[in-house]
Design a protein around this motif. Structure first.
Motif, PDB file in Angstrom:
ATOM      1  N   GLU A 114       7.559   0.978  -9.560  1.00  0.00           N
ATOM      2  CA  GLU A 114       6.513   1.255  -8.683  1.00  0.00           C
ATOM      3  C   GLU A 114       5.533   0.163  -8.834  1.00  0.00           C
ATOM      4  N   ARG A 169       6.566  -3.198  -7.681  1.00  0.00           N
ATOM      5  CA  ARG A 169       6.337  -3.310  -6.325  1.00  0.00           C
ATOM      6  C   ARG A 169       5.124  -3.702  -6.009  1.00  0.00           C
ATOM      7  N   THR A 196       3.743   8.793  -0.306  1.00  0.00           N
ATOM      8  CA  THR A 196       4.075   8.176   0.719  1.00  0.00           C
ATOM      9  C   THR A 196       3.926   9.247   2.008  1.00  0.00           C
ATOM     10  N   LYS A 197       4.266   8.626   2.987  1.00  0.00           N
ATOM     11  CA  LYS A 197       4.329   9.382   4.641  1.00  0.00           C
ATOM     12  C   LYS A 197       5.693   9.169   4.992  1.00  0.00           C
ATOM     13  N   GLU A 198       6.146  10.219   5.523  1.00  0.00           N
ATOM     14  CA  GLU A 198       7.407  10.353   6.327  1.00  0.00           C
ATOM     15  C   GLU A 198       7.321  11.067   7.338  1.00  0.00           C
ATOM     16  N   THR A 220       3.212  14.378   4.037  1.00  0.00           N
ATOM     17  CA  THR A 220       2.597  13.515   3.076  1.00  0.00           C
ATOM     18  C   THR A 220       3.510  13.892   1.699  1.00  0.00           C
ATOM     19  N   GLN A 253       3.068   8.558  -6.817  1.00  0.00           N
ATOM     20  CA  GLN A 253       3.242   7.708  -5.750  1.00  0.00           C
ATOM     21  C   GLN A 253       3.074   8.791  -4.463  1.00  0.00           C
ATOM     22  N   HIS A 299      -4.275   0.222  -4.922  1.00  0.00           N
ATOM     23  CA  HIS A 299      -3.193  -0.431  -4.519  1.00  0.00           C
ATOM     24  C   HIS A 299      -2.903  -1.462  -5.809  1.00  0.00           C
ATOM     25  N   THR A 354       4.753  14.752  10.646  1.00  0.00           N
ATOM     26  CA  THR A 354       4.580  13.658   9.737  1.00  0.00           C
ATOM     27  C   THR A 354       4.221  14.447   8.601  1.00  0.00           C
ATOM     28  N   CYS A 399       3.878  13.521  -2.431  1.00  0.00           N
ATOM     29  CA  CYS A 399       3.562  13.218  -3.398  1.00  0.00           C
ATOM     30  C   CYS A 399       4.513  13.507  -4.676  1.00  0.00           C
TER      31      CYS A 399
END
Length: 89
Positions: free
Chosen positions: A69, A72, A46-48, A56, A44, A31, A54, A58
């Motif tokens: 990114e 952020r 992320t989870k959706e 993942t 990056q 991070h 669910t 990439c």
């Protein structure tokens, strides 16, 4: 590997990882923008959640999406932009 690491130590860790990556493949999940900025390739993850399932995701980041990114990760706004500009210089 970067848990509990911060400040000036991050710069040292980033330099050592960069040197190691010259000879070996290094996969690092972090991070910390200071470490991520040294990457030759940036993803990056992320989870959706869709309809209760669910997933993942990439996604490889290049150019502007990579910079966005890193901004952020560095806290966003003007401070995130300034740090990212310094990291990528």
């Amino acid at each position: 590997m970067d848990a509990g690491v911060g400040g000036l130590t991050l710069n040292s860790v980033a330099q050592k990882l960069e040197k190691l990556a010259e000879k070996r493949q290094v996969i690092l999940i972090t991070h910390w923008p200071q470490l991520a900025a040294k990457a030759g390739t940036h993803f990056q993850v992320t989870k959706e959640v869709r309809a209760g399932d669910t997933f993942t995701i990439c996604q490889r980041l290049d150019g502007p999406s990579r910079r966005a990114e890193l901004i952020r990760m560095a806290g966003g706004g003007d401070i995130g932009k300034a740090l990212t500009d310094e990291l990528l210089a």
